[in-house]
Design an enzyme around this catalytic site. Structure first.
Site, PDB file in Angstrom:
ATOM      1  N   TYR A  33      40.026 163.646  49.171  1.00 18.12           N
ATOM      2  CA  TYR A  33      40.531 164.163  50.438  1.00 18.12           C
ATOM      3  C   TYR A  33      41.955 164.654  50.296  1.00 18.12           C
ATOM      4  O   TYR A  33      42.609 164.406  49.279  1.00 18.12           O
ATOM      5  CB  TYR A  33      40.428 163.097  51.539  1.00 18.12           C
ATOM      6  CG  TYR A  33      41.439 161.971  51.448  1.00 18.12           C
ATOM      7  CD1 TYR A  33      41.341 160.979  50.484  1.00 18.12           C
ATOM      8  CD2 TYR A  33      42.512 161.912  52.333  1.00 18.12           C
ATOM      9  CE1 TYR A  33      42.272 159.956  50.410  1.00 18.12           C
ATOM     10  CE2 TYR A  33      43.445 160.889  52.270  1.00 18.12           C
ATOM     11  CZ  TYR A  33      43.322 159.915  51.304  1.00 18.12           C
ATOM     12  OH  TYR A  33      44.241 158.917  51.224  1.00 18.12           O
ATOM     13  N   LYS A 147      43.020 161.528  44.504  1.00 21.38           N
ATOM     14  CA  LYS A 147      43.102 161.171  45.928  1.00 21.38           C
ATOM     15  C   LYS A 147      41.686 160.907  46.435  1.00 21.38           C
ATOM     16  O   LYS A 147      41.064 161.722  47.117  1.00 21.38           O
ATOM     17  CB  LYS A 147      43.804 162.289  46.728  1.00 21.38           C
ATOM     18  CG  LYS A 147      44.341 161.797  48.076  1.00 21.38           C
ATOM     19  CD  LYS A 147      45.325 162.784  48.643  1.00 21.38           C
ATOM     20  CE  LYS A 147      45.671 162.520  50.105  1.00 21.38           C
ATOM     21  NZ  LYS A 147      46.343 161.268  50.395  1.00 21.38           N
ATOM     22  N   GLU A 180      53.573 152.112  44.662  1.00 20.48           N
ATOM     23  CA  GLU A 180      53.816 153.033  45.784  1.00 20.48           C
ATOM     24  C   GLU A 180      53.436 152.326  47.067  1.00 20.48           C
ATOM     25  O   GLU A 180      53.000 151.179  47.061  1.00 20.48           O
ATOM     26  CB  GLU A 180      52.990 154.314  45.602  1.00 20.48           C
ATOM     27  CG  GLU A 180      51.498 154.045  45.484  1.00 20.48           C
ATOM     28  CD  GLU A 180      50.681 155.273  45.097  1.00 20.48           C
ATOM     29  OE1 GLU A 180      51.099 156.402  45.402  1.00 20.48           O
ATOM     30  OE2 GLU A 180      49.603 155.089  44.500  1.00 20.48           O
ATOM     31  N   LEU A 205      49.513 157.969  43.136  1.00 21.49           N
ATOM     32  CA  LEU A 205      49.167 159.321  43.580  1.00 21.49           C
ATOM     33  C   LEU A 205      50.460 160.130  43.591  1.00 21.49           C
ATOM     34  O   LEU A 205      51.439 159.722  44.229  1.00 21.49           O
ATOM     35  CB  LEU A 205      48.582 159.288  44.997  1.00 21.49           C
ATOM     36  CG  LEU A 205      48.156 160.663  45.489  1.00 21.49           C
ATOM     37  CD1 LEU A 205      46.836 161.078  44.836  1.00 21.49           C
ATOM     38  CD2 LEU A 205      48.024 160.698  46.994  1.00 21.49           C
TER      39      LEU A 205
HETATM   40  N1  PLP Z   1      50.502 157.611  47.689  1.00 19.75           N
HETATM   41  C1  PLP Z   1      49.366 157.314  48.338  1.00 19.75           C
HETATM   42  C2  PLP Z   1      48.537 156.161  47.872  1.00 19.75           C
HETATM   43  C3  PLP Z   1      48.954 158.077  49.447  1.00 19.75           C
HETATM   44  O1  PLP Z   1      47.802 157.786  50.078  1.00 19.75           O
HETATM   45  C4  PLP Z   1      49.778 159.139  49.879  1.00 19.75           C
HETATM   46  C5  PLP Z   1      49.392 159.959  51.027  1.00 19.75           C
HETATM   47  O2  PLP Z   1      48.410 159.743  51.664  1.00 19.75           O
HETATM   48  C6  PLP Z   1      50.956 159.402  49.186  1.00 19.75           C
HETATM   49  C7  PLP Z   1      51.290 158.627  48.079  1.00 19.75           C
HETATM   50  C8  PLP Z   1      51.874 160.526  49.591  1.00 19.75           C
HETATM   51  O3  PLP Z   1      51.321 161.752  49.245  1.00 19.75           O
HETATM   52  P1  PLP Z   1      51.661 163.083  50.064  1.00 19.75           P
HETATM   53  O4  PLP Z   1      53.143 163.204  50.057  1.00 19.75           O
HETATM   54  O5  PLP Z   1      51.008 164.144  49.286  1.00 19.75           O
HETATM   55  O6  PLP Z   1      51.109 162.885  51.437  1.00 19.75           O
END
Ligand code: PLP
Length: 292
Positions: A33, A147, A180, A205
């Protein structure tokens, strides 16, 4: 105005939107997603999100249901149809519908669903006050760079945060290093003014927002170090913040029982947030890409 969803080739009323019970996303979380922010009717960093989507699909060997140019048109069409000015577009692609069997189905066509939701990016008190986070063990699988819709560990993490009255959970690996947030990337500012965030390998991620914030920090001549940091280092840092498409650049003022800095959102965080908002509103023509 009725709200629409996009489901496998059709725009349907949100209330009637449905997928088959043997969709592999439903049965195995066999899907990926993206969440893309919309501001003043335009996407923020759409190209970067689509590049990461490609990375996720490729890693799982899922064939995209439509080409990237078509997907862009469909995203735009849904936002227009829903009259969305500020909010989020959610996009999910699964391996499709097939009789339940672990192995990849031979004939299934990948399935796609998109929805939108409203969110006022500007008027959220949490930016003025900052948020509290808790820390919990990171119990996820080893391919966090994908993701994936398999989010059970994050569901538990978010619930643990909510139970503790906190906004987010910082997940911590077996060696005591922060990976994270449950749905965000984690950043700290060291005593000598260096921004630190974890290296974008398979342990996290690689956030689109964080990727942009890193480039904006460079414009402010702020040094960024991509390395792991411990909970203790985060707790004694000068500033800390989270980045995500949903919350942009969000100050952390407390980690567990420990106040960060003076307990107020940090100045560097505020400068980055301001610059990010300007980038989101006025600089999408020069949007940064995304790569690992
Ligand atoms: N890390 C995780 C586990 C996430 O689910 C998300 C966003 O949903 C992020 C980091 C941040 O990613 P982004 O800046 O692309 O939203």
């Amino acid at each position: 105005m009725p709200r629409f969803a996009y489901v496998n080739g059709r725009f349907v009323h949100h209330a009637d939107a449905a997928v088959h019970i043997e969709d592999r996303g439903y049965q195995f979380a066999d899907g990926v997603y993206e969440v893309v922010a919309v501001m003043d009717g335009d996407f923020i960093d759409r190209q970067a999100h689509l590049e990461r989507l490609d990375h996720s699909l490729h890693a799982l060997r899922i064939t995209p249901p439509v080409s990237q140019p078509v997907l862009k048109l469909l995203m735009q069409a849904l936002v227009r149809r829903n009259g969305l000015k500020n909010g989020l577009l959610y996009l999910q692609i699964t391996r499709g519908v097939a009789p339940r069997d672990f192995k990849f189905p031979k004939a299934a066509k990948s399935a796609i669903v998109m929805t939108t939701s409203r969110l006022d990016h500007g008027q959220l008190g949490k930016y003025d006050h900052g948020v509290r986070v808790v820390t919990i063990p990171d119990i996820r699988w080893a391919r966090r760079d994908i993701k994936s819709t398999g989010l059970l560990a994050q569901v538990l993490a978010k619930q643990a945060a909510a139970d503790a009255g906190a906004f987010e959970a910082l997940m911590v690996d077996g060696d005591g290093y922060v990976t994270e947030g449950a749905s965000s990337n984690a950043w700290i500012l060291t005593g000598d003014g260096v921004l630190v965030t974890r290296q974008p390998d398979r342990s996290i991620l690689h956030g689109v927002t964080g990727n942009t914030v890193e480039r904006l920090a460079a414009e402010l001549q702020i040094k960024v170090e991509r390395r792991a940091f411990t909970c203790a280092e985060a707790q004694s840092s000068r500033e800390a913040f989270l980045t995500s498409a949903t919350n942009f650049c969000l100050p952390i003022v407390q980690i567990g029982e420990k106040t960060v800095g003076d307990g107020l959102p940090g100045q560097v965080t505020a400068r980055l947030r301001t610059l990010y908002l300007d980038y989101a509103k006025n600089r999408q023509g020069e949007a940064f890409g995304w790569s690992l």
